[in-house]
Motif scaffolding. Structure first.
Motif, mmCIF file in Angstrom:
data_model
loop_
_atom_site.group_PDB
_atom_site.id
_atom_site.type_symbol
_atom_site.label_atom_id
_atom_site.label_comp_id
_atom_site.label_asym_id
_atom_site.label_seq_id
_atom_site.Cartn_x
_atom_site.Cartn_y
_atom_site.Cartn_z
ATOM 1 N N ASP A 65 54.680 39.645 -5.813
ATOM 2 C CA ASP A 65 54.827 40.719 -4.826
ATOM 3 C C ASP A 65 55.130 40.082 -3.473
ATOM 4 O O ASP A 65 54.551 40.429 -2.443
ATOM 5 N N VAL A 105 44.939 39.398 2.683
ATOM 6 C CA VAL A 105 45.132 40.183 1.466
ATOM 7 C C VAL A 105 43.947 39.907 0.555
ATOM 8 O O VAL A 105 43.975 38.975 -0.268
ATOM 9 N N PHE A 155 52.283 50.381 -8.696
ATOM 10 C CA PHE A 155 53.585 49.849 -9.128
ATOM 11 C C PHE A 155 53.908 50.268 -10.550
ATOM 12 O O PHE A 155 54.522 49.521 -11.305
ATOM 13 N N ARG A 208 45.763 41.134 10.148
ATOM 14 C CA ARG A 208 46.237 42.432 9.645
ATOM 15 C C ARG A 208 45.679 42.495 8.239
ATOM 16 O O ARG A 208 46.000 41.619 7.423
ATOM 17 N N ASP A 210 45.365 43.824 4.647
ATOM 18 C CA ASP A 210 46.153 44.530 3.630
ATOM 19 C C ASP A 210 45.280 45.487 2.812
ATOM 20 O O ASP A 210 44.269 45.072 2.256
HETATM 21 O O1 TEU Z 1 50.988 47.851 0.939
HETATM 22 C C1 TEU Z 1 50.071 48.838 0.472
HETATM 23 C C2 TEU Z 1 50.754 50.074 0.281
HETATM 24 O O2 TEU Z 1 50.213 51.116 0.462
HETATM 25 C C3 TEU Z 1 52.154 49.956 -0.120
HETATM 26 O O3 TEU Z 1 52.150 49.626 -1.513
HETATM 27 C C4 TEU Z 1 52.831 51.234 0.116
HETATM 28 O O4 TEU Z 1 52.045 52.279 -0.432
HETATM 29 C C5 TEU Z 1 54.124 51.238 -0.600
HETATM 30 O O5 TEU Z 1 54.694 49.972 -0.464
HETATM 31 C C6 TEU Z 1 54.988 52.296 0.037
HETATM 32 O O6 TEU Z 1 56.215 52.253 -0.625
HETATM 33 C C7 TEU Z 1 50.400 46.567 1.081
HETATM 34 C C8 TEU Z 1 51.499 45.594 1.473
HETATM 35 O O7 TEU Z 1 52.024 45.968 2.752
HETATM 36 C C9 TEU Z 1 52.565 45.663 0.398
HETATM 37 O O8 TEU Z 1 53.691 44.866 0.756
HETATM 38 C C10 TEU Z 1 51.956 45.172 -0.901
HETATM 39 O O9 TEU Z 1 52.897 45.348 -1.934
HETATM 40 C C11 TEU Z 1 50.677 45.932 -1.246
HETATM 41 O O10 TEU Z 1 49.805 46.161 -0.150
HETATM 42 C C12 TEU Z 1 49.852 45.124 -2.241
HETATM 43 O O11 TEU Z 1 49.342 43.982 -1.580
#
Ligand code: TEU
Length: 560
Positions: A65, A105, A155, A208, A210
């Motif tokens: 990811d 994260v 996902f 930040r 995650d």
């Molecule tokens: O994103 C969390 C999140 O809510 C996203 O999955 C969002 O809902 C989605 O991308 C909208 O299309 C964070 C990170 O910013 C993202 O890049 C990561 O994929 C995700 O967490 C898992 O770590």
């Protein structure tokens, strides 16, 4: 709590710039951005005038990811460089009076993290560092529907993966290579806090965080309500879960308390409500300084979700932003963002990336940056970079998009044309095409083959061209950022929405100490009357003086 210019925290006057390292600048020709590439572009950030750099993950990762699947929190992945490169970047930013915020994260790790590898052994002391559960009662491991809950992952597919070795499942709200950490286990929390302190000791200025509001789960792990097929939305069991405030307060005490540095914490919180955000950002509760909320970036989602795009209705945007401004006016603080590495480019999404690219990009920036809160600029947003407008599936890289396409093709929902239109509009790769530095091959991003195609408009939309044009998006962002630095009304003024029902004009005031700023944005390509009495023009995105009406995509800031 109403801060004064004298006692307000520094980040009320700050602007944060997000760097997505993979796509920012490549120094070694492997087609992937890296830390030394960033080091070579700091003058761009200094000229823009930003105060903080938020660095998306550069840690060791199998890149399932794009780095949000971490296999070693205290190592830099060789594709991005070395820990020494990072320490050099921290020092270089500090020398320029800028800060560095890392991406934390910790809702999940990579399945290749040693913690998870060890936890696969049912007898390992690390077993309880993750969410391992037997098949649903009465069902055989691997049978359809035998997962411990019926939750869908972000996902696609089930949020549980069977591990043949133990016959048990592990939870992964995101990809199957991103197992969720068990925050109920104090050993997990202590290990995370220790790692955070390790980074602060290296001069990092904050985090930040995650999906930090997902770390507390309902330990009963109840099923969600099935709406279609076998899987359900389980978010009621993990969005802002039962112990989230306890965990964030504990983290604050264990990591940040007593540190003299002026640190910044922002929690990314999908699904957070404005009432919850008041608590998360109330300084008296010492949890986080601000949150990323998702209401405004969901306003164009249709019934089928983010790839089922609907036109924005400006009244909905004004109602949403107005609610957040009102609710956090006396307690807490807003972050302000349009773009990031997960969102499509705002000039394509809510503006006009064709004839009125410059005007709409600067209008959108004006409306956002003049709200009360801390603005975040995503790499390329300051250039008016647009969506990629990809036309083929093989141009995409993002796991979220690729999984969405695979499932849609399997179940046969929508034609290829519809699928391509949906991912072209809101796919995350729109934000992940390489930064456009100049008109040279690959936009000056790499001398190699870029990991993802460069946007075809780079010969005209690039930092060099923007810097050379006094009327460019780049120079307008510089003026906006300078306005926030210089005028306390921008940082601390109160907020009053005007014309709430106007279909095309966004208008509001900010007031502090007898000064009123009136901010106007025309969200259309047509001339719009406002009927408002206006003072001295402080900033505008048209070169010549303004009349009473707003020209297409015109933005204006007036002082009285
Ligand atoms: O994103 C969390 C999140 O809510 C996203 O999955 C969002 O809902 C989605 O991308 C909208 O299309 C964070 C990170 O910013 C993202 O890049 C990561 O994929 C995700 O967490 C898992 O770590």
């Amino acid at each position: 709590m109403s801060w004064t210019p004298e006692d307000a925290p520094w980040w009320t006057r700050a602007v944060v710039y997000q760097v997505y390292p993979r796509s920012f600048a490549d120094s070694d020709g492997d087609g992937i951005g890296d830390l030394r590439g960033i080091l070579g572009r700091l003058d761009h950030l200094a000229e823009l005038g930003v105060d903080v750099v938020w660095l998306s993950p550069i840690y060791a990762s199998p890149q399932d990811d794009n780095g949000y699947d971490i296999s070693d929190y205290q190592a830099v992945d060789p594709m991005f460089g070395t820990l020494e490169d990072l320490e050099e970047l921290i020092a270089a930013l500090h020398d320029r009076g800028m800060k560095l915020v890392m991406d934390l994260v910790v809702n999940h790790t990579s399945d290749e993290h040693p913690w998870f590898v060890e936890s696969r052994d049912p007898d390992s002391p690390k077993r309880d560092w993750y969410w391992w559960r037997p098949p649903r009662a009465g069902m055989a491991a691997g049978a359809p529907g035998a997962e411990p809950t019926n939750w869908r992952s972000f996902f696609e597919g089930p949020a549980w993966e069977l591990d043949e070795r133990s016959g048990e499942y592990y939870l992964h709200l995101f990809s199957r290579k991103q197992p969720d950490l068990n925050w109920e286990n104090p050993a997990v929390r202590d290990a995370v806090y220790s790692m955070m302190r390790w980074w602060l000791d290296r001069g990092v200025d904050g985090f930040r965080m995650d999906v930090i509001n997902l770390i507390s789960k309902d330990i009963a792990l109840p099923d969600g309500v099935v709406t279609d097929g076998l899987l359900a939305d389980g978010s009621a069991s993990y969005v802002c879960g039962p112990r989230i405030h306890e965990f964030l307060a504990e983290m604050h005490k264990a990591v940040f308390a007593g540190r003299p540095e002026r640190l910044l914490t922002v929690g990314e919180m999908p699904g957070v409500t404005v009432e919850q955000a008041r608590d998360f950002t109330d300084p008296a509760r010492e949890e986080v300084d601000m949150v990323f909320q998702f209401e405004h970036v969901g306003l164009d989602h249709g019934p089928g979700g983010k790839f089922d795009v609907r036109p924005l209705r400006l009244r909905d945007l004004k109602a949403s932003f107005g609610r957040w401004q009102t609710a956090l006016a006396d307690v807490g603080w807003n972050s302000l963002y349009w773009d990031n590495h997960d969102q499509p480019r705002i000039v394509s999404r809510f503006g006009d990336d064709g004839r009125y690219r410059r005007e709409s990009a600067t209008m959108l920036a004006t409306v956002l940056h003049l709200h009360r809160g801390t603005p975040y600029v995503y790499q390329g947003e300051e250039l008016g970079m647009t969506n990629a407008h990809f036309t083929r599936f093989d141009q995409y890289r993002d796991i979220e998009t690729l999984n969405h396409v695979a499932v849609a093709k399997t179940v046969g929902t929508g034609s290829d044309e519809d699928l391509l239109a949906g991912i072209a509009a809101t796919g995350r790769d729109n934000a992940r095409t390489p930064m456009q530095w100049d008109g040279s091959p690959n936009a000056g991003f790499t001398t190699g083959t870029p990991w993802i195609s460069v946007n075809e408009n780079y010969p005209t939309v690039n930092a060099e061209a923007e810097r050379a044009d006094p009327g460019s998006v780049f120079h307008y962002y510089r003026a906006l950022i300078a306005l926030r630095h210089d005028d306390p009304v921008v940082a601390l003024g109160d907020f009053t929405m005007l014309l709430p029902d106007h279909e095309h004009v966004y208008a509001f005031t900010r007031r502090l100490g007898g000064v009123t700023l009136t901010v106007l944005g025309n969200f259309s390509g047509e001339v719009q009357e406002t009927g408002l009495e206006l003072g001295e023009l402080v900033l505008g995105n048209y070169p010549d003086p303004a009349g009473s009406a707003l020209r297409p995509w015109e933005a204006r800031v007036h002082r009285s």
